[in-house]
Design a protein around this motif. Structure first.
Motif, PDB file in Angstrom:
ATOM      1  N   TYR A 133       0.730  -1.380   0.192  1.00  0.00           N
ATOM      2  CA  TYR A 133      -0.041   0.014   0.011  1.00  0.00           C
ATOM      3  C   TYR A 133       0.807   1.123   0.153  1.00  0.00           C
ATOM      4  O   TYR A 133       0.319   2.315  -0.515  1.00  0.00           O
ATOM      5  N   SER A 138       0.012   1.407  -9.335  1.00  0.00           N
ATOM      6  CA  SER A 138      -0.533   0.247  -9.121  1.00  0.00           C
ATOM      7  C   SER A 138       0.239  -0.947 -10.059  1.00  0.00           C
ATOM      8  O   SER A 138       0.382  -2.015  -9.637  1.00  0.00           O
ATOM      9  N   ARG A 139       0.870  -0.452 -11.147  1.00  0.00           N
ATOM     10  CA  ARG A 139       1.540  -1.448 -11.907  1.00  0.00           C
ATOM     11  C   ARG A 139       2.901  -1.810 -11.184  1.00  0.00           C
ATOM     12  O   ARG A 139       2.975  -3.210 -11.249  1.00  0.00           O
ATOM     13  N   GLU A 142       1.593  -4.458  -8.604  1.00  0.00           N
ATOM     14  CA  GLU A 142       1.177  -5.714  -9.652  1.00  0.00           C
ATOM     15  C   GLU A 142       2.491  -6.383  -9.906  1.00  0.00           C
ATOM     16  O   GLU A 142       2.442  -7.768  -9.648  1.00  0.00           O
ATOM     17  N   GLU A 177      -6.814  -8.276  -2.444  1.00  0.00           N
ATOM     18  CA  GLU A 177      -7.450  -7.648  -3.631  1.00  0.00           C
ATOM     19  C   GLU A 177      -7.028  -8.547  -4.890  1.00  0.00           C
ATOM     20  O   GLU A 177      -6.532  -8.168  -5.885  1.00  0.00           O
ATOM     21  N   HIS A 179      -8.687  -9.664  -7.321  1.00  0.00           N
ATOM     22  CA  HIS A 179      -9.373  -9.359  -8.515  1.00  0.00           C
ATOM     23  C   HIS A 179      -8.230  -8.304  -9.400  1.00  0.00           C
ATOM     24  O   HIS A 179      -8.581  -8.157 -10.319  1.00  0.00           O
ATOM     25  N   ASP A 180      -7.492  -7.887  -8.480  1.00  0.00           N
ATOM     26  CA  ASP A 180      -6.596  -6.699  -9.339  1.00  0.00           C
ATOM     27  C   ASP A 180      -5.361  -7.571 -10.011  1.00  0.00           C
ATOM     28  O   ASP A 180      -4.964  -7.012 -10.611  1.00  0.00           O
ATOM     29  N   PHE A 181      -5.149  -8.723  -9.706  1.00  0.00           N
ATOM     30  CA  PHE A 181      -4.118  -9.502 -10.174  1.00  0.00           C
ATOM     31  C   PHE A 181      -4.593 -10.631 -11.160  1.00  0.00           C
ATOM     32  O   PHE A 181      -3.742 -11.219 -12.082  1.00  0.00           O
ATOM     33  N   ALA A 183      -8.017 -10.929 -12.601  1.00  0.00           N
ATOM     34  CA  ALA A 183      -9.087 -10.663 -13.388  1.00  0.00           C
ATOM     35  C   ALA A 183      -8.828 -11.334 -14.910  1.00  0.00           C
ATOM     36  O   ALA A 183      -7.731 -11.263 -15.329  1.00  0.00           O
ATOM     37  N   THR A 215     -10.863 -11.106  -1.735  1.00  0.00           N
ATOM     38  CA  THR A 215     -11.663 -10.048  -2.765  1.00  0.00           C
ATOM     39  C   THR A 215     -12.902  -9.840  -2.607  1.00  0.00           C
ATOM     40  O   THR A 215     -13.713 -10.414  -1.998  1.00  0.00           O
ATOM     41  N   ASP A 217     -14.719  -8.763  -5.118  1.00  0.00           N
ATOM     42  CA  ASP A 217     -15.429  -8.954  -6.378  1.00  0.00           C
ATOM     43  C   ASP A 217     -15.048 -10.198  -7.032  1.00  0.00           C
ATOM     44  O   ASP A 217     -14.295 -10.544  -7.827  1.00  0.00           O
ATOM     45  N   ASP A 220     -15.022 -11.100 -10.621  1.00  0.00           N
ATOM     46  CA  ASP A 220     -13.920 -10.924 -11.374  1.00  0.00           C
ATOM     47  C   ASP A 220     -12.762 -11.623 -11.614  1.00  0.00           C
ATOM     48  O   ASP A 220     -11.846 -11.367 -12.339  1.00  0.00           O
TER      49      ASP A 220
END
Length: 290
Positions: A133, A138-139, A142, A177, A179-181, A183, A215, A217, A220
């Motif tokens: 965080y 964000s990349r 990731e 999280e 779903h960020d990785f 999806a 997640t 979501d 996703d």
């Protein structure tokens, strides 16, 4: 704690031991998709593959991200590959733009490489947490998460592992999280990442590797991965698509939308009937520094 550029991690809320690390560019040798992002087509990805092969063959003693950038800057290389028909000049330019767009500071920072810290990172009976965080890109987050996940998964599933500590230690890899990785997406990187995690979910049990994906979501998460995860733990969810994606029995599905804090639904189709777990009215564990 990943060291990325000038990002600083503030840890005043805990007293856990901290160990800074960097992602060595050498890890890209076996995980080419880390550089690809989500914007390279198959032809461009193949070109990146060829360029990395040539780079690592020629620069084994200086396999850094900056050295690879300099390698791509050579005009003679672009011209040679175009004239020989290996990589069209426009394809070369597309690959170069993507490589140059990698957030500076992800690779080769002033910290020990994570590959030198495996015995600290993976220890029986220990929980290792990697915060992201504090990273502003964000990349970058990731790339760090997927690089570490791939290190663990690849070594766990390998028949000839480089790091016996990873191979021999029972592991549960938790990803917040998720779903960020993971999806579903129609890109080369996404297909390779999804393929890796799908294989981990399929083969991990016999290698004592578990996946714990967190997640808000669940709908996703790419289907090939999601379908391999048997046990589902649902806290309160208000989104209808999220609830329906869990495939809970009707009676339990209607309860998920109005669960109280501390309650959850646990559903493992292969092992048990679905149940609702209700939390205690008061916390019985003391948290904090006392």
């Amino acid at each position: 704690v990943p060291k990325v550029g000038n990002a600083r991690y503030s840890a005043g809320h805990h007293r856990a031991e901290q160990q800074p690390f960097t992602i060595p560019f050498s890890m890209v040798s076996s995980n080419r998709w880390l550089l690809a992002g989500g914007q390279l087509n198959d032809n461009q990805y193949n070109a990146l593959d060829l360029l990395l092969d040539r780079f690592f063959d020629e620069r084994s003693g200086e396999a850094t991200y900056d050295a690879f950038r300099n390698f791509l800057d050579a005009p003679a290389l672009r011209q040679e590959l175009d004239e020989t028909g290996h990589v069209h000049e426009k394809t070369f330019d597309a690959v170069k733009r993507r490589v140059m767009a990698v957030p500076r500071g992800v690779f080769d920072q002033d910290a020990p490489p994570i590959t030198d810290l495996v015995r600290d990172f993976v220890r029986p009976g220990r929980l290792s947490v990697v915060p992201t965080y504090h990273l502003t890109s964000s990349r970058a987050a990731e790339m760090v998460v997927l690089a570490l996940s791939s290190l663990l998964i690849d070594q766990k599933l390998s028949s000839d592992p480089r790091y016996e500590r990873i191979k021999e230690t029972p592991l549960v890899v938790g990803m917040d999280e998720a779903h960020d990785f993971l999806a579903d997406a129609d890109s080369v990187q996404a297909r390779k990442v999804i393929g890796k995690f799908t294989e981990a979910a399929k083969q991990g049990r016999k290698e004592r590797l578990g996946l714990f994906l967190i997640t808000q979501d669940p709908q996703d998460i790419a289907d090939p991965v999601f379908k391999q995860l048997n046990t589902r733990i649902a806290l309160t969810l208000s989104d209808e698509d999220a609830v329906s994606s869990l495939n809970l029995p009707t009676a339990l599905e209607s309860r998920v939308t109005d669960m109280q804090r501390g309650s959850m639904a646990v559903y493992s189709p292969d092992n048990s009937k679905p149940v609702e777990v209700v939390g205690l009215p008061a916390c019985v564990t003391r948290h904090g520094r006392e």
